[in-house]
Design a protein around this motif. Sequence first.
Motif, PDB file in Angstrom:
ATOM      1  N   ILE A   1       0.806  14.654  15.782  1.00  0.00           N
ATOM      2  CA  ILE A   1       1.660  13.464  15.767  1.00  0.00           C
ATOM      3  C   ILE A   1       3.127  13.873  15.739  1.00  0.00           C
ATOM      4  O   ILE A   1       3.491  14.910  15.172  1.00  0.00           O
ATOM      5  N   VAL A   2       3.948  13.059  16.344  1.00  0.00           N
ATOM      6  CA  VAL A   2       5.395  13.139  16.154  1.00  0.00           C
ATOM      7  C   VAL A   2       5.847  11.729  15.756  1.00  0.00           C
ATOM      8  O   VAL A   2       5.429  10.741  16.356  1.00  0.00           O
ATOM      9  N   THR A   3       6.652  11.651  14.693  1.00  0.00           N
ATOM     10  CA  THR A   3       7.036  10.360  14.124  1.00  0.00           C
ATOM     11  C   THR A   3       8.538  10.159  14.209  1.00  0.00           C
ATOM     12  O   THR A   3       9.322  11.103  14.019  1.00  0.00           O
ATOM     13  N   PHE A   4       8.923   8.902  14.477  1.00  0.00           N
ATOM     14  CA  PHE A   4      10.327   8.510  14.547  1.00  0.00           C
ATOM     15  C   PHE A   4      10.613   7.495  13.451  1.00  0.00           C
ATOM     16  O   PHE A   4       9.865   6.527  13.301  1.00  0.00           O
ATOM     17  N   TYR A   5      11.670   7.744  12.704  1.00  0.00           N
ATOM     18  CA  TYR A   5      12.055   6.844  11.604  1.00  0.00           C
ATOM     19  C   TYR A   5      13.448   6.290  11.870  1.00  0.00           C
ATOM     20  O   TYR A   5      14.352   7.024  12.293  1.00  0.00           O
ATOM     21  N   GLY A   6      13.606   4.993  11.593  1.00  0.00           N
ATOM     22  CA  GLY A   6      14.913   4.359  11.739  1.00  0.00           C
ATOM     23  C   GLY A   6      15.185   3.419  10.568  1.00  0.00           C
ATOM     24  O   GLY A   6      14.248   2.838   9.999  1.00  0.00           O
ATOM     25  N   PRO A   7      16.445   3.234  10.192  1.00  0.00           N
ATOM     26  CA  PRO A   7      16.773   2.375   9.050  1.00  0.00           C
ATOM     27  C   PRO A   7      16.726   0.891   9.428  1.00  0.00           C
ATOM     28  O   PRO A   7      17.014   0.511  10.554  1.00  0.00           O
ATOM     29  N   ILE A   8      16.346   0.068   8.450  1.00  0.00           N
ATOM     30  CA  ILE A   8      16.435  -1.392   8.577  1.00  0.00           C
ATOM     31  C   ILE A   8      17.623  -1.832   7.723  1.00  0.00           C
ATOM     32  O   ILE A   8      17.641  -1.582   6.512  1.00  0.00           O
ATOM     33  N   LEU A   9      18.599  -2.440   8.356  1.00  0.00           N
ATOM     34  CA  LEU A   9      19.845  -2.795   7.671  1.00  0.00           C
ATOM     35  C   LEU A   9      19.929  -4.307   7.474  1.00  0.00           C
ATOM     36  O   LEU A   9      19.497  -5.084   8.329  1.00  0.00           O
TER      37      LEU A   9
ATOM     38  N   SER B   1       0.844  -1.200   0.000  1.00  0.00           N
ATOM     39  CA  SER B   1       0.000   0.000   0.000  1.00  0.00           C
ATOM     40  C   SER B   1       0.877   1.246   0.000  1.00  0.00           C
ATOM     41  O   SER B   1       1.973   1.275   0.571  1.00  0.00           O
ATOM     42  N   ILE B   2       0.387   2.282  -0.651  1.00  0.00           N
ATOM     43  CA  ILE B   2       1.177   3.506  -0.816  1.00  0.00           C
ATOM     44  C   ILE B   2       1.091   4.385   0.435  1.00  0.00           C
ATOM     45  O   ILE B   2       0.007   4.611   0.986  1.00  0.00           O
ATOM     46  N   PHE B   3       2.225   4.884   0.858  1.00  0.00           N
ATOM     47  CA  PHE B   3       2.329   5.845   1.965  1.00  0.00           C
ATOM     48  C   PHE B   3       2.859   7.150   1.380  1.00  0.00           C
ATOM     49  O   PHE B   3       3.971   7.203   0.867  1.00  0.00           O
ATOM     50  N   ASP B   4       2.056   8.200   1.442  1.00  0.00           N
ATOM     51  CA  ASP B   4       2.472   9.506   0.931  1.00  0.00           C
ATOM     52  C   ASP B   4       3.378  10.178   1.955  1.00  0.00           C
ATOM     53  O   ASP B   4       2.929  10.616   3.009  1.00  0.00           O
ATOM     54  N   ALA B   5       4.655  10.265   1.642  1.00  0.00           N
ATOM     55  CA  ALA B   5       5.648  10.787   2.589  1.00  0.00           C
ATOM     56  C   ALA B   5       6.080  12.209   2.241  1.00  0.00           C
ATOM     57  O   ALA B   5       7.192  12.623   2.574  1.00  0.00           O
ATOM     58  N   THR B   6       5.206  12.947   1.589  1.00  0.00           N
ATOM     59  CA  THR B   6       5.571  14.313   1.157  1.00  0.00           C
ATOM     60  C   THR B   6       6.019  15.170   2.335  1.00  0.00           C
ATOM     61  O   THR B   6       7.039  15.859   2.258  1.00  0.00           O
ATOM     62  N   ASP B   7       5.250  15.145   3.430  1.00  0.00           N
ATOM     63  CA  ASP B   7       5.562  16.007   4.574  1.00  0.00           C
ATOM     64  C   ASP B   7       6.855  15.604   5.275  1.00  0.00           C
ATOM     65  O   ASP B   7       7.550  16.457   5.831  1.00  0.00           O
ATOM     66  N   ASP B   8       7.169  14.312   5.278  1.00  0.00           N
ATOM     67  CA  ASP B   8       8.348  13.824   6.006  1.00  0.00           C
ATOM     68  C   ASP B   8       9.487  13.410   5.074  1.00  0.00           C
ATOM     69  O   ASP B   8      10.429  12.742   5.503  1.00  0.00           O
ATOM     70  N   TYR B   9       9.400  13.819   3.835  1.00  0.00           N
ATOM     71  CA  TYR B   9      10.350  13.320   2.841  1.00  0.00           C
ATOM     72  C   TYR B   9      11.802  13.669   3.186  1.00  0.00           C
ATOM     73  O   TYR B   9      12.704  12.831   3.062  1.00  0.00           O
ATOM     74  N   GLU B  10      12.040  14.885   3.629  1.00  0.00           N
ATOM     75  CA  GLU B  10      13.414  15.300   3.954  1.00  0.00           C
ATOM     76  C   GLU B  10      13.975  14.474   5.111  1.00  0.00           C
ATOM     77  O   GLU B  10      15.148  14.076   5.087  1.00  0.00           O
ATOM     78  N   VAL B  11      13.154  14.224   6.120  1.00  0.00           N
ATOM     79  CA  VAL B  11      13.600  13.425   7.260  1.00  0.00           C
ATOM     80  C   VAL B  11      13.915  12.005   6.815  1.00  0.00           C
ATOM     81  O   VAL B  11      14.925  11.409   7.224  1.00  0.00           O
ATOM     82  N   LEU B  12      13.061  11.447   5.970  1.00  0.00           N
ATOM     83  CA  LEU B  12      13.282  10.091   5.483  1.00  0.00           C
ATOM     84  C   LEU B  12      14.565   9.987   4.648  1.00  0.00           C
ATOM     85  O   LEU B  12      15.287   8.991   4.724  1.00  0.00           O
ATOM     86  N   GLN B  13      14.837  11.011   3.876  1.00  0.00           N
ATOM     87  CA  GLN B  13      16.070  11.019   3.090  1.00  0.00           C
ATOM     88  C   GLN B  13      17.304  11.038   4.000  1.00  0.00           C
ATOM     89  O   GLN B  13      18.326  10.418   3.703  1.00  0.00           O
ATOM     90  N   GLU B  14      17.200  11.744   5.120  1.00  0.00           N
ATOM     91  CA  GLU B  14      18.310  11.758   6.083  1.00  0.00           C
ATOM     92  C   GLU B  14      18.522  10.373   6.674  1.00  0.00           C
ATOM     93  O   GLU B  14      19.668   9.931   6.862  1.00  0.00           O
ATOM     94  N   VAL B  15      17.424   9.679   6.967  1.00  0.00           N
ATOM     95  CA  VAL B  15      17.519   8.324   7.527  1.00  0.00           C
ATOM     96  C   VAL B  15      18.197   7.390   6.527  1.00  0.00           C
ATOM     97  O   VAL B  15      19.088   6.604   6.887  1.00  0.00           O
ATOM     98  N   LEU B  16      17.794   7.481   5.272  1.00  0.00           N
ATOM     99  CA  LEU B  16      18.365   6.610   4.240  1.00  0.00           C
ATOM    100  C   LEU B  16      19.839   6.917   3.991  1.00  0.00           C
ATOM    101  O   LEU B  16      20.642   5.997   3.766  1.00  0.00           O
ATOM    102  N   ALA B  17      20.187   8.190   4.065  1.00  0.00           N
ATOM    103  CA  ALA B  17      21.564   8.585   3.749  1.00  0.00           C
ATOM    104  C   ALA B  17      22.511   8.384   4.930  1.00  0.00           C
ATOM    105  O   ALA B  17      23.641   7.925   4.761  1.00  0.00           O
ATOM    106  N   GLU B  18      22.052   8.711   6.139  1.00  0.00           N
ATOM    107  CA  GLU B  18      22.931   8.685   7.304  1.00  0.00           C
ATOM    108  C   GLU B  18      22.783   7.422   8.146  1.00  0.00           C
ATOM    109  O   GLU B  18      23.548   7.204   9.082  1.00  0.00           O
TER     110      GLU B  18
END
Length: 297
Positions: A223-231, A189-206
Amino acid sequence: VNHTSENVHPENSLTPVCGPRLCRIHFAQTVEDLRHKNSASIIRQQLCGNHQPVLLVFLEEIMKKMSQKIILVSVVFSSLLFLSLFLTIFSTNAMKDLATDIFSGQGFAIVEKAQGYIDGNQFERFTKNMKRPNDFFYETQEVLFELKNHNECAYLYTMIPGKGTDFYYVIDASDDPSLDESENEEPGSIFDATDDYEVLQEVLAEKEIRQTEMYFTEEWGWIVTFYGPILNSSDKVVGIVAADYLVADFLQDIKNIRLKMFLVSAVLLILAVAVTIFYLSSFFKKLFVVNKAMKEI
């Protein structure tokens, strides 16, 4: 007045017999006496011959004193009003910072635990064909759901990057998976990440956990959201685990504090207006007495 006339007695003469300062004293005493006796003869006895300059001086003194009082009252209450507004803004920001700090500790902890429960290699393989949930999917979903319930987290889910700002849900553990009418998002299912896109890019890059600012949504509120990478075993980012916290209760506390502070400000403002009106009323009462005395002369 003819001061040489034998019919005119010295004590009845309106010829000035005192200086300006003494005249002011006589006039002030006259006004005070008029409040009780209402007699024009008092002014004839105490007011000096040329009474108009004395009246002007007396009025100037009244206006000067009243102006000073009004200015003082205005400054004091204006200061209290601005102080109250400052405390309102300061307390609101402090509550937001406090809420962010509290949820930061919980959010980072739950994401770190979720990372430990997810096998990155199996997760990567499952994302290649998400139409057929396997044992890894169901086991991981159940473990994440238990983790979510024990940490007062509103939503706990995983996803992978898609096209543009779109991401795809992989394992959603926000609702009880054992229910027939579970509200968990289906894999893919699609998750529209427009609002959090910059944060998600930081997670993927760093490859580090990041959190968003508090934000409002029509569907879920604040809401406050926390994102973490799956390695995977090669230390490659193969997905993202996300934890959402609803902060409605904290923001309600903030609103209550803000309302109380605004009420205090309103009370101070009303009190300042009331005191100012009181002093103005006192000032005009004195002018009325003076005017009445002059008419009787």
